[in-house]
Motif scaffolding. Sequence first.
Motif, PDB file in Angstrom:
ATOM      1  N   ALA A 186     -17.282  -9.855 -60.932  1.00 41.28           N
ATOM      2  CA  ALA A 186     -17.255 -10.535 -59.637  1.00 41.28           C
ATOM      3  C   ALA A 186     -17.643  -9.604 -58.493  1.00 41.28           C
ATOM      4  N   VAL A 187     -17.454  -8.293 -58.678  1.00 42.42           N
ATOM      5  CA  VAL A 187     -17.743  -7.336 -57.608  1.00 42.42           C
ATOM      6  C   VAL A 187     -19.234  -7.001 -57.566  1.00 42.42           C
ATOM      7  N   ASN A 188     -19.779  -6.492 -58.656  1.00 45.38           N
ATOM      8  CA  ASN A 188     -21.200  -6.093 -58.657  1.00 45.38           C
ATOM      9  C   ASN A 188     -21.842  -6.243 -60.031  1.00 45.38           C
ATOM     10  N   LYS A 189     -21.422  -7.266 -60.768  1.00 48.32           N
ATOM     11  CA  LYS A 189     -21.981  -7.531 -62.102  1.00 48.32           C
ATOM     12  C   LYS A 189     -21.698  -6.401 -63.082  1.00 48.32           C
ATOM     13  N   GLY A 190     -20.696  -5.586 -62.799  1.00 46.53           N
ATOM     14  CA  GLY A 190     -20.341  -4.504 -63.703  1.00 46.53           C
ATOM     15  C   GLY A 190     -21.347  -3.370 -63.748  1.00 46.53           C
ATOM     16  N   ARG A 191     -21.988  -3.074 -62.628  1.00 49.84           N
ATOM     17  CA  ARG A 191     -22.991  -2.010 -62.583  1.00 49.84           C
ATOM     18  C   ARG A 191     -22.598  -0.965 -61.553  1.00 49.84           C
ATOM     19  N   ASN A 192     -23.404   0.084 -61.469  1.00 51.44           N
ATOM     20  CA  ASN A 192     -23.240   1.120 -60.438  1.00 51.44           C
ATOM     21  C   ASN A 192     -21.839   1.743 -60.471  1.00 51.44           C
ATOM     22  N   GLY A 193     -21.443   2.195 -61.641  1.00 55.12           N
ATOM     23  CA  GLY A 193     -20.158   2.869 -61.763  1.00 55.12           C
ATOM     24  C   GLY A 193     -19.042   2.011 -62.305  1.00 55.12           C
ATOM     25  N   LEU A 194     -19.264   0.723 -62.511  1.00 51.21           N
ATOM     26  CA  LEU A 194     -18.219  -0.172 -63.006  1.00 51.21           C
ATOM     27  C   LEU A 194     -18.550  -0.704 -64.399  1.00 51.21           C
ATOM     28  N   GLU A 195     -19.343   0.037 -65.159  1.00 54.94           N
ATOM     29  CA  GLU A 195     -19.718  -0.421 -66.494  1.00 54.94           C
ATOM     30  C   GLU A 195     -18.491  -0.463 -67.411  1.00 54.94           C
ATOM     31  N   LEU A 196     -18.395  -1.536 -68.175  1.00 58.95           N
ATOM     32  CA  LEU A 196     -17.358  -1.699 -69.195  1.00 58.95           C
ATOM     33  C   LEU A 196     -18.015  -2.254 -70.457  1.00 58.95           C
ATOM     34  N   LEU A 197     -17.361  -2.075 -71.591  1.00 52.94           N
ATOM     35  CA  LEU A 197     -17.924  -2.556 -72.856  1.00 52.94           C
ATOM     36  C   LEU A 197     -18.090  -4.070 -72.852  1.00 52.94           C
ATOM     37  N   SER A 198     -17.153  -4.765 -72.238  1.00 53.97           N
ATOM     38  CA  SER A 198     -17.270  -6.228 -72.192  1.00 53.97           C
ATOM     39  C   SER A 198     -18.486  -6.654 -71.387  1.00 53.97           C
ATOM     40  N   VAL A 199     -18.819  -5.918 -70.344  1.00 54.09           N
ATOM     41  CA  VAL A 199     -20.002  -6.236 -69.550  1.00 54.09           C
ATOM     42  C   VAL A 199     -21.274  -5.980 -70.355  1.00 54.09           C
ATOM     43  N   LEU A 200     -21.296  -4.913 -71.136  1.00 55.05           N
ATOM     44  CA  LEU A 200     -22.461  -4.624 -71.964  1.00 55.05           C
ATOM     45  C   LEU A 200     -22.672  -5.708 -73.018  1.00 55.05           C
ATOM     46  N   VAL A 201     -21.586  -6.221 -73.559  1.00 54.45           N
ATOM     47  CA  VAL A 201     -21.718  -7.320 -74.529  1.00 54.45           C
ATOM     48  C   VAL A 201     -22.390  -8.513 -73.876  1.00 54.45           C
ATOM     49  N   THR A 202     -21.946  -8.867 -72.680  1.00 58.76           N
ATOM     50  CA  THR A 202     -22.523 -10.021 -71.974  1.00 58.76           C
ATOM     51  C   THR A 202     -23.981  -9.781 -71.615  1.00 58.76           C
ATOM     52  N   ASP A 203     -24.304  -8.588 -71.141  1.00 60.98           N
ATOM     53  CA  ASP A 203     -25.671  -8.299 -70.734  1.00 60.98           C
ATOM     54  C   ASP A 203     -26.657  -8.370 -71.896  1.00 60.98           C
ATOM     55  N   ASN A 204     -26.202  -8.020 -73.096  1.00 61.35           N
ATOM     56  CA  ASN A 204     -27.109  -7.999 -74.245  1.00 61.35           C
ATOM     57  C   ASN A 204     -27.201  -9.342 -74.954  1.00 61.35           C
TER      58      ASN A 204
END
Length: 332
Positions: free
Chosen positions: A274-292
């Motif tokens: 919700a903040v920045n799509k999980g980028r720019n320092g807020l990367e998490l494994l759950s975000v990488l799963v969604t992005d791929n």
Amino acid sequence: MPLSQKPGGGPPDHQPEPHTGPAPARTGPSGAGPPRRGTRRLRRFNRRDLAVVTVLLGIPVLLDIAVVWGPTLASVALSFTSWDGIGEITWVGTENYENLFTNYPAFWPAARHNLLWLAFLGLLATPFGLLLAVLIDRGVRFSRFYQSTLYMPVVLSLAVVGFIAQLIFSRDQGALNAVLGDTETPTDWLGDPDLNLWMILLTAAWRHTGYVMILYLAGLKAVDPSLKEAAAIDGASEAQTFFRVVLPTLRPVNVIVGVITVIEALRAFDIVYAVNKGRNGLELLSVLVTDNIIGEAARIGFGSAIAVVLLLFSLGFVITFLVQEIRGEKNR
């Protein structure tokens, strides 16, 4: 005519004398003695009972398999394949995992962020929630108000908490910069990679603390007061009473809180997305799963490999924690 004879000289009627002695002992069905009290005859299930039990148990089990274990096993299988969601599924073996660990730069920062998330919630937010529960359990004034206020963030979804974080930490119109009076050179709390993760961790801890507080407060209410009184008679201080008497009795609550903390730390997604799509320092494994997995260039096999790694992370921490708690319970 004597009363013992019938008219016409017949034999006298037999008049049994009333029984005045103790009543004869009642025997059971086998005649071996009185029946046992409190015993109930086992009732066999008929077809209707079996149908009801099958429906009540079968539907939740099927839903659990379809919603939880089905996708889990499917992700494990797809992690060894190459698939874009439309074309043919190609078996690639461990190639996805090799690329994940060696050729995917976003993986290791995301893994470190998840571990930092777990450490922050486990070492700071959880003890702080326990402290709040102890203070409220001592009967401070307005305890009901404090409980409601501190528990309020728990009823909010992490996505809403993320929007609240934007309102507070925004660079141009955020409440924090307005309070600090930093208008000429405002601090970019959510845009600076050195700061944004800590700000989001504080926001997540704000929500997690209320949940932990309620769980520990319920556990403290169940502690036997006589244990505290006995410790006080033996000369134990309040700190000694808590750590040596009260805290060991909270072991079941500790297990629940520990598992919830691990799950909350490793499944975090909504708030950073919700903040920045999980980028720019807020990367998490759950975000990488969604992005791929989601998008035009979907790599479902590669995304499934990340999901399997996240699953192993979760199971590893949860199983280790439970084993330690069980061993501690046996050594008591």
